[in-house]
Design a protein around this motif. Sequence first.
Motif, PDB file in Angstrom:
ATOM      1  N   ILE A   9       0.825  -1.210   0.000  1.00 11.95           N
ATOM      2  CA  ILE A   9       0.000   0.000   0.000  1.00 11.95           C
ATOM      3  C   ILE A   9       0.855   1.255   0.000  1.00 11.95           C
ATOM      4  N   ASP A  10       1.885   1.284   0.834  1.00 13.96           N
ATOM      5  CA  ASP A  10       2.748   2.468   0.911  1.00 13.96           C
ATOM      6  C   ASP A  10       3.467   2.730  -0.414  1.00 13.96           C
ATOM      7  N   GLU A  11       4.027   1.693  -1.003  1.00 14.95           N
ATOM      8  CA  GLU A  11       4.800   1.884  -2.234  1.00 14.95           C
ATOM      9  C   GLU A  11       3.900   2.194  -3.424  1.00 14.95           C
ATOM     10  N   ALA A  12       2.715   1.592  -3.466  1.00 10.36           N
ATOM     11  CA  ALA A  12       1.771   1.940  -4.525  1.00 10.36           C
ATOM     12  C   ALA A  12       1.346   3.401  -4.390  1.00 10.36           C
ATOM     13  N   HIS A  13       1.178   3.865  -3.170  1.00 10.71           N
ATOM     14  CA  HIS A  13       0.836   5.272  -2.924  1.00 10.71           C
ATOM     15  C   HIS A  13       1.898   6.198  -3.515  1.00 10.71           C
ATOM     16  N   VAL A  14       3.159   5.880  -3.299  1.00 11.86           N
ATOM     17  CA  VAL A  14       4.243   6.716  -3.823  1.00 11.86           C
ATOM     18  C   VAL A  14       4.231   6.719  -5.350  1.00 11.86           C
ATOM     19  N   VAL A  15       4.066   5.553  -5.957  1.00 19.93           N
ATOM     20  CA  VAL A  15       4.045   5.472  -7.422  1.00 19.93           C
ATOM     21  C   VAL A  15       2.872   6.268  -7.988  1.00 19.93           C
ATOM     22  N   ILE A  16       1.707   6.148  -7.370  1.00 16.31           N
ATOM     23  CA  ILE A  16       0.530   6.876  -7.853  1.00 16.31           C
ATOM     24  C   ILE A  16       0.758   8.380  -7.764  1.00 16.31           C
ATOM     25  N   LYS A  17       1.365   8.840  -6.661  1.00 18.69           N
ATOM     26  CA  LYS A  17       1.656  10.266  -6.545  1.00 18.69           C
ATOM     27  C   LYS A  17       2.608  10.732  -7.650  1.00 18.69           C
ATOM     28  N   LEU A  18       3.594   9.899  -7.972  1.00 22.69           N
ATOM     29  CA  LEU A  18       4.550  10.280  -9.015  1.00 22.69           C
ATOM     30  C   LEU A  18       3.888  10.385 -10.379  1.00 22.69           C
ATOM     31  N   CYS A  40      -6.771   7.670   1.190  1.00 24.58           N
ATOM     32  CA  CYS A  40      -6.676   6.834  -0.005  1.00 24.58           C
ATOM     33  C   CYS A  40      -5.248   6.921  -0.527  1.00 24.58           C
ATOM     34  N   LEU A  41      -4.929   6.112  -1.500  1.00 26.29           N
ATOM     35  CA  LEU A  41      -3.608   6.136  -2.118  1.00 26.29           C
ATOM     36  C   LEU A  41      -3.555   7.256  -3.157  1.00 26.29           C
ATOM     37  N   GLY A  42      -2.454   7.999  -3.160  1.00 28.82           N
ATOM     38  CA  GLY A  42      -2.278   9.075  -4.116  1.00 28.82           C
ATOM     39  C   GLY A  42      -2.596  10.449  -3.578  1.00 28.82           C
ATOM     40  N   SER A  43      -3.107  10.540  -2.352  1.00 32.82           N
ATOM     41  CA  SER A  43      -3.438  11.845  -1.773  1.00 32.82           C
ATOM     42  C   SER A  43      -2.192  12.494  -1.185  1.00 32.82           C
ATOM     43  N   GLU A  44      -2.343  13.700  -0.676  1.00 34.90           N
ATOM     44  CA  GLU A  44      -1.197  14.408  -0.127  1.00 34.90           C
ATOM     45  C   GLU A  44      -0.694  13.749   1.164  1.00 34.90           C
ATOM     46  N   GLN A  45      -1.607  13.214   1.952  1.00 36.93           N
ATOM     47  CA  GLN A  45      -1.240  12.598   3.222  1.00 36.93           C
ATOM     48  C   GLN A  45      -0.895  11.124   3.030  1.00 36.93           C
ATOM     49  N   PRO A  46       0.007  10.576   3.845  1.00 38.87           N
ATOM     50  CA  PRO A  46       0.286   9.144   3.773  1.00 38.87           C
ATOM     51  C   PRO A  46      -0.994   8.337   3.996  1.00 38.87           C
ATOM     52  N   PRO A  47      -1.122   7.204   3.346  1.00 42.56           N
ATOM     53  CA  PRO A  47      -2.349   6.430   3.487  1.00 42.56           C
ATOM     54  C   PRO A  47      -2.501   5.849   4.886  1.00 42.56           C
ATOM     55  N   ARG A  48      -3.725   5.839   5.372  1.00 42.13           N
ATOM     56  CA  ARG A  48      -4.026   5.146   6.624  1.00 42.13           C
ATOM     57  C   ARG A  48      -4.148   3.657   6.307  1.00 42.13           C
ATOM     58  N   ILE A  49      -3.463   2.832   7.071  1.00 45.20           N
ATOM     59  CA  ILE A  49      -3.470   1.385   6.819  1.00 45.20           C
ATOM     60  C   ILE A  49      -3.944   0.679   8.075  1.00 45.20           C
ATOM     61  N   ASP A  50      -5.054  -0.018   7.978  1.00 39.02           N
ATOM     62  CA  ASP A  50      -5.568  -0.822   9.082  1.00 39.02           C
ATOM     63  C   ASP A  50      -5.361  -2.297   8.764  1.00 39.02           C
ATOM     64  N   HIS A  51      -4.925  -3.065   9.774  1.00 38.14           N
ATOM     65  CA  HIS A  51      -4.582  -4.476   9.581  1.00 38.14           C
ATOM     66  C   HIS A  51      -5.580  -5.387  10.281  1.00 38.14           C
ATOM     67  N   GLY A  52      -5.653  -6.632   9.791  1.00 37.77           N
ATOM     68  CA  GLY A  52      -6.429  -7.672  10.442  1.00 37.77           C
ATOM     69  C   GLY A  52      -5.806  -9.017  10.149  1.00 37.77           C
ATOM     70  N   LYS A  53      -6.206 -10.035  10.921  1.00 41.38           N
ATOM     71  CA  LYS A  53      -5.691 -11.374  10.673  1.00 41.38           C
ATOM     72  C   LYS A  53      -6.646 -12.404  11.245  1.00 41.38           C
ATOM     73  N   GLN A  54      -6.517 -13.626  10.752  1.00 38.21           N
ATOM     74  CA  GLN A  54      -7.295 -14.748  11.264  1.00 38.21           C
ATOM     75  C   GLN A  54      -6.433 -15.998  11.269  1.00 38.21           C
ATOM     76  N   ALA A  55      -6.350 -16.646  12.431  1.00 36.05           N
ATOM     77  CA  ALA A  55      -5.637 -17.915  12.561  1.00 36.05           C
ATOM     78  C   ALA A  55      -6.157 -18.592  13.824  1.00 36.05           C
ATOM     79  N   PRO A  56      -6.433 -19.891  13.792  1.00 42.83           N
ATOM     80  CA  PRO A  56      -6.334 -20.758  12.612  1.00 42.83           C
ATOM     81  C   PRO A  56      -7.546 -20.587  11.710  1.00 42.83           C
TER      82      PRO A  56
END
Length: 251
Positions: A82-91, A168-184
């Motif tokens: 997400i972070d790297e795609a954000h940078v590419v989109i801004k470029l 969102c990705l591509g905006s002036e501010q860094p993207p907000r990233i929320d995480h989740g997981k499931q195991a097992p």
Amino acid sequence: MPLTIETCVARHTGDRKEQQDRVALFAHPTRPGMLMAVLADGMGGHTGGAMAAEQVLIKAKQNFESYAPQSETPEHLIASVIDEAHVVIKLTRFTSEQDPHSTAVVLMLQPGRVDWAHCGDSRLYHFRGSELVSRTQDHSLVGELQRKGKLDEAGALRHPQRNVLLSCLGSEQPPRIDHGKQAPLVAGDSFLLCSDGLWAYFSEEELGGAIAALSAREAAGVLIDHARERAGGAGDNITVAIIKFVEAPAR
């Protein structure tokens, strides 16, 4: 018990002139049992949104194929997409006349666990059978009003600013990233990734019921058909990915 998976990805242009959503599922080229699902809803004028969403898929595939579990966590890998795609989109704003932006939902499956992250208002739902276990929270104005108790689900769907994103990705501010997981993971677990062109027309009970009762492919078709009917000729792009865990047949 041994598990196997059913998967399906599907898109529909809806009543828009252009399909700006992107979605993909891909297996790791060398590590058995690893899979990545990624969905992106692009925004930003003619071709701009599609270009932004495509960058999310490109970066997801690149980073997933170079994933080194000995030295990085699933959370780090997914956040890097997400972070790297954000940078590419801004470029791309400097090399095109568009103002591209995109949402992103990224899921990674490893044996025994699923990790995910998102930015924007494209969603991930986790069902066990037909029951909702969890879903991502929208990074939108109406999503924030709901979290503060100032707006209910019905009001959110009718709100005149329901499409205003806070991250969102591509905006002036860094993207907000929320995480989740499931195991097992157990038989009956399923994961739905979708853009707002789909989720805006369904309750959580309807989504879970369709996915539990049908195969991944059948559920995707039924949900898209019903979304088209309920949109009444004013529907957005529709994009969906479904991953279902079922008992492996006896050998």
